[in-house]
Write a protein that holds these residues in place. Structure first.
Motif, PDB file in Angstrom:
ATOM      1  N   ALA A 176       6.333  -8.344  -0.497  1.00 32.98           N
ATOM      2  CA  ALA A 176       7.415  -8.229  -1.424  1.00 32.98           C
ATOM      3  C   ALA A 176       8.940  -8.889  -0.771  1.00 32.98           C
ATOM      4  N   GLY A 177       8.686  -9.185   0.550  1.00 35.85           N
ATOM      5  CA  GLY A 177       9.770  -9.847   1.038  1.00 35.85           C
ATOM      6  C   GLY A 177      10.938  -9.202   1.677  1.00 35.85           C
ATOM      7  N   LYS A 178      10.469  -7.646   1.976  1.00 42.76           N
ATOM      8  CA  LYS A 178      11.473  -6.813   2.500  1.00 42.76           C
ATOM      9  C   LYS A 178      11.574  -7.271   4.223  1.00 42.76           C
ATOM     10  N   SER A 179      12.988  -6.678   4.205  1.00 41.88           N
ATOM     11  CA  SER A 179      13.170  -7.171   5.798  1.00 41.88           C
ATOM     12  C   SER A 179      12.445  -6.315   6.701  1.00 41.88           C
ATOM     13  N   LYS A 180      12.402  -6.641   7.774  1.00 41.85           N
ATOM     14  CA  LYS A 180      11.808  -5.892   9.039  1.00 41.85           C
ATOM     15  C   LYS A 180      12.243  -4.392   9.027  1.00 41.85           C
ATOM     16  N   ASN A 181      13.458  -4.427   8.986  1.00 42.81           N
ATOM     17  CA  ASN A 181      14.285  -3.079   9.161  1.00 42.81           C
ATOM     18  C   ASN A 181      13.542  -2.182   8.096  1.00 42.81           C
ATOM     19  N   GLU A 182      13.605  -2.557   6.835  1.00 40.24           N
ATOM     20  CA  GLU A 182      13.228  -1.646   5.763  1.00 40.24           C
ATOM     21  C   GLU A 182      11.682  -1.551   5.887  1.00 40.24           C
ATOM     22  N   ILE A 183      10.989  -2.324   6.329  1.00 33.60           N
ATOM     23  CA  ILE A 183       9.300  -2.258   6.863  1.00 33.60           C
ATOM     24  C   ILE A 183       9.191  -0.979   7.676  1.00 33.60           C
ATOM     25  N   GLU A 184      10.217  -1.093   8.727  1.00 33.08           N
ATOM     26  CA  GLU A 184       9.815  -0.101   9.953  1.00 33.08           C
ATOM     27  C   GLU A 184      10.367   1.218   9.378  1.00 33.08           C
ATOM     28  N   LYS A 185      10.969   1.284   8.323  1.00 29.93           N
ATOM     29  CA  LYS A 185      11.407   3.045   7.791  1.00 29.93           C
ATOM     30  C   LYS A 185      10.289   3.410   7.043  1.00 29.93           C
ATOM     31  N   ILE A 186       9.123   2.634   6.803  1.00 26.82           N
ATOM     32  CA  ILE A 186       7.916   3.354   6.031  1.00 26.82           C
ATOM     33  C   ILE A 186       7.221   3.978   7.160  1.00 26.82           C
ATOM     34  N   THR A 187       7.342   5.296   7.134  1.00 28.39           N
ATOM     35  CA  THR A 187       6.477   6.235   8.307  1.00 28.39           C
ATOM     36  C   THR A 187       5.663   7.142   7.429  1.00 28.39           C
ATOM     37  N   GLN A 188       5.441   7.280   6.432  1.00 28.42           N
ATOM     38  CA  GLN A 188       4.474   8.220   5.701  1.00 28.42           C
ATOM     39  C   GLN A 188       3.697   7.550   4.599  1.00 28.42           C
ATOM     40  N   PRO A 189       2.402   8.147   4.525  1.00 28.23           N
ATOM     41  CA  PRO A 189       1.650   7.719   3.323  1.00 28.23           C
ATOM     42  C   PRO A 189       2.123   8.186   2.172  1.00 28.23           C
ATOM     43  N   GLU A 190       1.808   7.518   1.029  1.00 28.57           N
ATOM     44  CA  GLU A 190       2.317   7.489  -0.254  1.00 28.57           C
ATOM     45  C   GLU A 190       1.100   7.968  -1.056  1.00 28.57           C
ATOM     46  N   LYS A 191       1.095   9.166  -1.898  1.00 28.02           N
ATOM     47  CA  LYS A 191       0.282   9.529  -2.964  1.00 28.02           C
ATOM     48  C   LYS A 191       0.951   9.035  -4.248  1.00 28.02           C
ATOM     49  N   ALA A 192       0.152   8.103  -5.112  1.00 31.68           N
ATOM     50  CA  ALA A 192       0.923   7.510  -6.241  1.00 31.68           C
ATOM     51  C   ALA A 192      -0.216   7.152  -7.178  1.00 31.68           C
ATOM     52  N   LEU A 193       0.266   7.166  -8.363  1.00 34.65           N
ATOM     53  CA  LEU A 193      -0.772   6.476  -9.506  1.00 34.65           C
ATOM     54  C   LEU A 193      -0.832   5.076  -9.343  1.00 34.65           C
ATOM     55  N   THR A 194      -2.073   4.584  -9.328  1.00 33.62           N
ATOM     56  CA  THR A 194      -2.163   2.894  -8.974  1.00 33.62           C
ATOM     57  C   THR A 194      -3.280   2.669 -10.248  1.00 33.62           C
ATOM     58  N   PHE A 195      -3.356   1.428 -10.219  1.00 28.05           N
ATOM     59  CA  PHE A 195      -4.388   0.637 -11.196  1.00 28.05           C
ATOM     60  C   PHE A 195      -4.931  -0.424 -10.632  1.00 28.05           C
ATOM     61  N   VAL A 196      -6.348  -0.513 -11.167  1.00 27.43           N
ATOM     62  CA  VAL A 196      -7.085  -1.944 -10.600  1.00 27.43           C
ATOM     63  C   VAL A 196      -7.581  -2.356 -11.802  1.00 27.43           C
ATOM     64  N   ALA A 197      -6.861  -3.586 -12.066  1.00 29.63           N
ATOM     65  CA  ALA A 197      -7.189  -4.273 -13.435  1.00 29.63           C
ATOM     66  C   ALA A 197      -8.409  -5.059 -13.428  1.00 29.63           C
ATOM     67  N   ASP A 198      -9.052  -5.217 -14.431  1.00 34.70           N
ATOM     68  CA  ASP A 198     -10.114  -6.180 -14.637  1.00 34.70           C
ATOM     69  C   ASP A 198      -9.629  -7.351 -15.427  1.00 34.70           C
ATOM     70  N   GLY A 199      -8.576  -7.241 -16.075  1.00 36.49           N
ATOM     71  CA  GLY A 199      -7.877  -8.248 -16.863  1.00 36.49           C
ATOM     72  C   GLY A 199      -6.338  -8.003 -17.119  1.00 36.49           C
ATOM     73  N   VAL A 200      -5.719  -9.075 -17.380  1.00 39.35           N
ATOM     74  CA  VAL A 200      -4.124  -8.946 -17.730  1.00 39.35           C
ATOM     75  C   VAL A 200      -3.886  -9.887 -18.585  1.00 39.35           C
ATOM     76  N   ILE A 201      -2.991  -9.601 -19.514  1.00 41.78           N
ATOM     77  CA  ILE A 201      -2.296 -10.507 -20.454  1.00 41.78           C
ATOM     78  C   ILE A 201      -0.764 -10.344 -20.156  1.00 41.78           C
ATOM     79  N   VAL A 202      -0.063 -11.460 -19.943  1.00 45.02           N
ATOM     80  CA  VAL A 202       1.156 -11.623 -19.461  1.00 45.02           C
ATOM     81  C   VAL A 202       1.826 -12.224 -21.033  1.00 45.02           C
ATOM     82  N   LYS A 203       2.889 -11.252 -21.517  1.00 43.24           N
ATOM     83  CA  LYS A 203       3.355 -11.692 -22.755  1.00 43.24           C
ATOM     84  C   LYS A 203       4.926 -12.107 -22.576  1.00 43.24           C
ATOM     85  N   ARG A 204       5.483 -12.849 -23.342  1.00 43.93           N
ATOM     86  CA  ARG A 204       6.759 -13.625 -23.283  1.00 43.93           C
ATOM     87  C   ARG A 204       7.370 -13.600 -22.008  1.00 43.93           C
TER      88      ARG A 204
END
Length: 152
Positions: free
Chosen positions: A124-152
């Protein structure tokens, strides 16, 4: 003759404007937008399930700037859901932030490791400092797509 040229020019401009308004692109499996639920309702639809095969419509918040190999779609309460693409089989354009997308595939509640979160932050282009602040795993809603439509 001038009237004919003017009419042709006006019709051409109108057709071009209409085509831009209706422009969509398809990525991965060709899908339709029929039956898509708003991304803001996905958490409620999951209702404690580990996974759910569904079709979701939402707004793109960010995209992998390395290849377009993932995107984040806005859900409810200012949250986002990371969308990846089945078997790394296709990508989306990198310039679709703010656009509406329809994704079809599997919604899941997952835990993402620190290493993977740091990789995503790098993509995503985050800075090295921002990346180093990530220290915990994250539980979240994710999505695995088979197909995508991009509109407008």
């Amino acid at each position: 003759m001038r009237k004919v040229l003017s009419l042709v020019l006006i019709l051409g401009m109108a057709a071009g404007a209409f085509a831009q308004q209706e422009s969509v692109s398809y990525h991965g499996k060709k899908i339709s937008d029929k039956g898509a639920i708003p991304a803001t309702q996905l958490t409620t639809k999951m209702n404690g399930k580990e996974s759910l095969n569904t079709k979701v419509e939402g707004t793109v918040e960010s995209v992998c700037q390395a290849k377009g190999c993932w995107m984040k779609v806005k859900t409810s309460d200012g949250e986002t859901m990371r969308v990846s693409f089945r078997d790394y089989g296709f990508f989306v354009p990198k310039d679709i932030v703010g656009k509406t997308v329809v994704v079809q595939g599997t919604a899941q509640t997952t835990t993402t490791s620190v290493a993977e979160l740091r990789h995503y932050a790098e993509d995503a282009g985050k800075s090295k400092n921002e990346i180093e602040k990530i220290t915990q795993p994250e539980k979240a809603l994710t999505f695995v797509a088979d197909g995508v439509i991009v509109k407008r």
